[in-house]
Design an enzyme around this catalytic site. Structure first.
Site, PDB file in Angstrom:
ATOM      1  N   ASN A  87       7.222 -19.643-102.999  1.00 26.80           N
ATOM      2  CA  ASN A  87       6.820 -20.736-103.385  1.00 26.80           C
ATOM      3  C   ASN A  87       7.635 -21.813-102.659  1.00 26.80           C
ATOM      4  O   ASN A  87       8.820 -21.679-102.441  1.00 26.80           O
ATOM      5  CB  ASN A  87       7.071 -21.102-105.139  1.00 26.80           C
ATOM      6  CG  ASN A  87       5.762 -21.044-105.541  1.00 26.80           C
ATOM      7  OD1 ASN A  87       4.846 -20.910-104.936  1.00 26.80           O
ATOM      8  ND2 ASN A  87       5.584 -21.486-106.831  1.00 26.80           N
ATOM      9  N   LEU A 159      -6.260 -19.501 -95.711  1.00 29.22           N
ATOM     10  CA  LEU A 159      -7.372 -19.018 -96.484  1.00 29.22           C
ATOM     11  C   LEU A 159      -8.002 -19.874 -97.509  1.00 29.22           C
ATOM     12  O   LEU A 159      -7.135 -20.842 -97.876  1.00 29.22           O
ATOM     13  CB  LEU A 159      -6.686 -17.563 -97.351  1.00 29.22           C
ATOM     14  CG  LEU A 159      -5.803 -16.683 -96.681  1.00 29.22           C
ATOM     15  CD1 LEU A 159      -5.260 -15.894 -97.621  1.00 29.22           C
ATOM     16  CD2 LEU A 159      -6.728 -15.852 -95.662  1.00 29.22           C
ATOM     17  N   ALA A 160      -9.311 -19.635 -97.924  1.00 33.61           N
ATOM     18  CA  ALA A 160      -9.878 -20.313 -98.770  1.00 33.61           C
ATOM     19  C   ALA A 160      -9.986 -19.543 -99.992  1.00 33.61           C
ATOM     20  O   ALA A 160     -10.750 -18.388 -99.886  1.00 33.61           O
ATOM     21  CB  ALA A 160     -11.041 -21.046 -98.285  1.00 33.61           C
ATOM     22  N   ALA A 219      -4.404 -29.447 -90.630  1.00 37.74           N
ATOM     23  CA  ALA A 219      -5.504 -28.978 -91.165  1.00 37.74           C
ATOM     24  C   ALA A 219      -5.882 -29.127 -92.569  1.00 37.74           C
ATOM     25  O   ALA A 219      -6.851 -29.731 -92.862  1.00 37.74           O
ATOM     26  CB  ALA A 219      -5.632 -27.227 -90.824  1.00 37.74           C
ATOM     27  N   CYS A 272      -2.792 -26.427-102.384  1.00 32.79           N
ATOM     28  CA  CYS A 272      -2.272 -26.830-100.909  1.00 32.79           C
ATOM     29  C   CYS A 272      -2.567 -28.385-100.702  1.00 32.79           C
ATOM     30  O   CYS A 272      -1.816 -29.006-100.158  1.00 32.79           O
ATOM     31  CB  CYS A 272      -2.866 -26.098-100.024  1.00 32.79           C
ATOM     32  SG  CYS A 272      -2.460 -24.350 -99.872  1.00 32.79           S
TER      33      CYS A 272
END
Length: 480
Positions: A87, A159-160, A219, A272
């Site tokens: 984390n 990653l989504a 991004a 995120c």
């Protein structure tokens, strides 16, 4: 045999390592974590995270070349490549509180690697980290090296959630940043060879360390910015009678813009977007780039505005009070096909309604009652800190009930808020729901998933984000 060890068995570490194990049968992959309950769940039939397709892969590889273990030091000392996927929560106090990433867990991982290593290692940053973290990690490792060589690589994940396995199977790009030295290039090549088992060469991009670290933040900031842009437009659409779906479709037809991430909603969530933008803001401020920092701050402000606007719309539509009224909340996860609730807009919407003394009945396909109650009792950045620092048994909010059926949630309700775009909500029997609700029956669609005209024919008063307003709502103020 190459040995890979991943420190951190969460949403990134678990799925990524499972796919590496599946695609590289000659590599031994160990996922380690200090949380015994989490590792036990990875070794059980009920995995700790829900992700379509993950279950099958883990069951296929587990015990062959994929291992989940709490023996952190053993696997770290044996590994050739160590992924660090711990984390990086937003700091809640001290320098940079509310913006900067807290690198406590990263630093302790680096010190532990230095303590137990007996052979040269490639250390890969997998967690999203602030630019220049690699430099700090490098210093810790080299000052404690005992003659062992370390190469630090940045390999951010893109990653989504909900499509993580698909994204891992055929990624848009795999990004590897390393030092531009002979040893650095060798390390980059070693990691490249792992991914080359299934990712086409032209999709594996190599850059310098800082570019890789910053590309991840950039991004996410660009994606969040698109959502805030379309959400800002949705407010204007409601004010003018335009339809955000038509506007977004027309805008998305421009090949320079494209159609993705142009769905208006109650706001963005997930672990995120907000965290990475706050991080970007902090880095800009530290480098004296105030205007740039303010620009990115605005993306978050618009997101907060959208959530507030939704709550105000609900309250003002229902005679300016929801006190004592039952409101059904359909969906609590931050998006469909995941049980993840980190930064979900549902938290702010529910808290806003509870602030006006509403009675909430919440239904989600994947999120447990315990998780919902914990989320509603936490402070802003608490979710990202270890479980022992979070409220243990959340104070039961008397005004909240969690149910396991949409019809039970809506039975006797004055209003419905759809906050996650689960497919099930498109196909519910809304006539049956309407018949069992208090009248007038309100439906507030925060994800634009229902057929507004059909629902109006049934008798609902419908508010759908960015769509022409129901005659009922036209005279109501958008913000209380």
């Amino acid at each position: 045999m190459v040995k890979i060890c991943c420190i951190g068995a969460g949403y990134v570490g678990g799925p990524t390592m499972a796919v590496i194990a599946l695609k590289c049968p000659s590599i031994e992959v160990a996922v380690v974590d200090i949380s015994a309950p989490r590792i036990a769940a990875w070794n059980s039939d009920q995995l700790p995270i829900y992700e379509p397709g993950l279950d099958e892969i883990v069951k296929q590889c587990r015990g062959k070349n994929l291992f989940f273990s709490t023996a952190v030091e053993k696997h770290v000392s044996e590994a050739d490549i160590i992924f660090v996927s711990v984390n990086t929560p937003t700091k809640t106090q001290g320098l940079g509180a509310g913006k900067a990433a807290d690198l406590t867990y990263w630093e302790s991982a680096a010190r532990m690697i230095a303590d137990v290593s007996k052979s040269n290692k490639i250390v890969v940053e997998k967690s999203t980290v602030p630019v220049k973290t690699a430099e700090a990690i490098e210093k810790i490792l080299t000052h404690n090296s005992k003659g062992i060589k370390y190469q630090i690589l940045s390999n951010p994940e893109f990653l989504a959630e909900g499509t993580a396995i698909e994204d891992l199977f055929s990624p848009d790009r795999v990004l590897i940043g390393g030092r531009e030295t002979p040893d650095g290039n060798k390390a980059t090549q070693a990691l490249k060879e792992v991914y080359a088992h299934w990712v086409p060469e032209d999709r594996i991009i190599t850059t310098n360390l800082w570019s890789a670290e910053l590309s991840k933040l950039a991004a996410n900031a660009f994606l969040a910015q698109r959502i805030s842009s379309v959400n800002a437009m949705s407010a204007l659409c409601e004010a003018t009678g335009a339809n955000i779906s038509e506007v977004a479709h027309a805008v998305g037809k421009d090949t320079r813009i494209g159609p993705k991430f142009l769905n208006a909603s109650v706001g963005f969530g997930g672990s995120c977007f907000q965290k990475d933008i706050l991080n970007l803001v902090y880095i800009c401020e530290c480098n004296g780039l105030t205007e740039v920092a303010n620009y990115w701050k605005q993306v978050i402000k618009v997101n907060d505005y959208q959530k507030n606007r939704f709550v105000n719309r609900v309250v003002s539509s229902m005679f300016n009070t929801v006190s004592g009224k039952k409101i059904a909340i359909l969906g609590f996860a931050f998006k469909k096909d995941t049980g993840d609730t980190r930064e979900t807009p549902a938290i702010d919407v529910c808290k806003g309604l509870l602030g006006d003394k509403a009675q909430l009945s919440i239904y989600d396909l994947q999120v447990t009652e315990d998780q919902i109650r914990r989320d509603l009792s936490m402070k802003k950045f608490d979710w990202d800190h270890p479980i022992h620092l979070q409220p243990m048994s959340p104070a039961a909010v008397k005004e909240v009930s969690v149910v396991w059926d949409a019809y039970e949630a809506t039975n006797g309700a004055h209003g419905i808020c759809i906050l996650t775009e689960w497919d099930e909500f498109k196909t519910l029997d809304y006539k049956k729901i309407f018949d069992n609700m208090q009248k007038p029956a309100f439906l507030f669609d925060g994800r634009n998933v229902v057929d507004v005209e059909k629902l109006r024919e049934i008798g609902f008063i419908v508010y759908s984000i960015g769509k022409p307003l129901d005659a009922w709502l036209k005279d109501m103020p958008a913000m209380a």
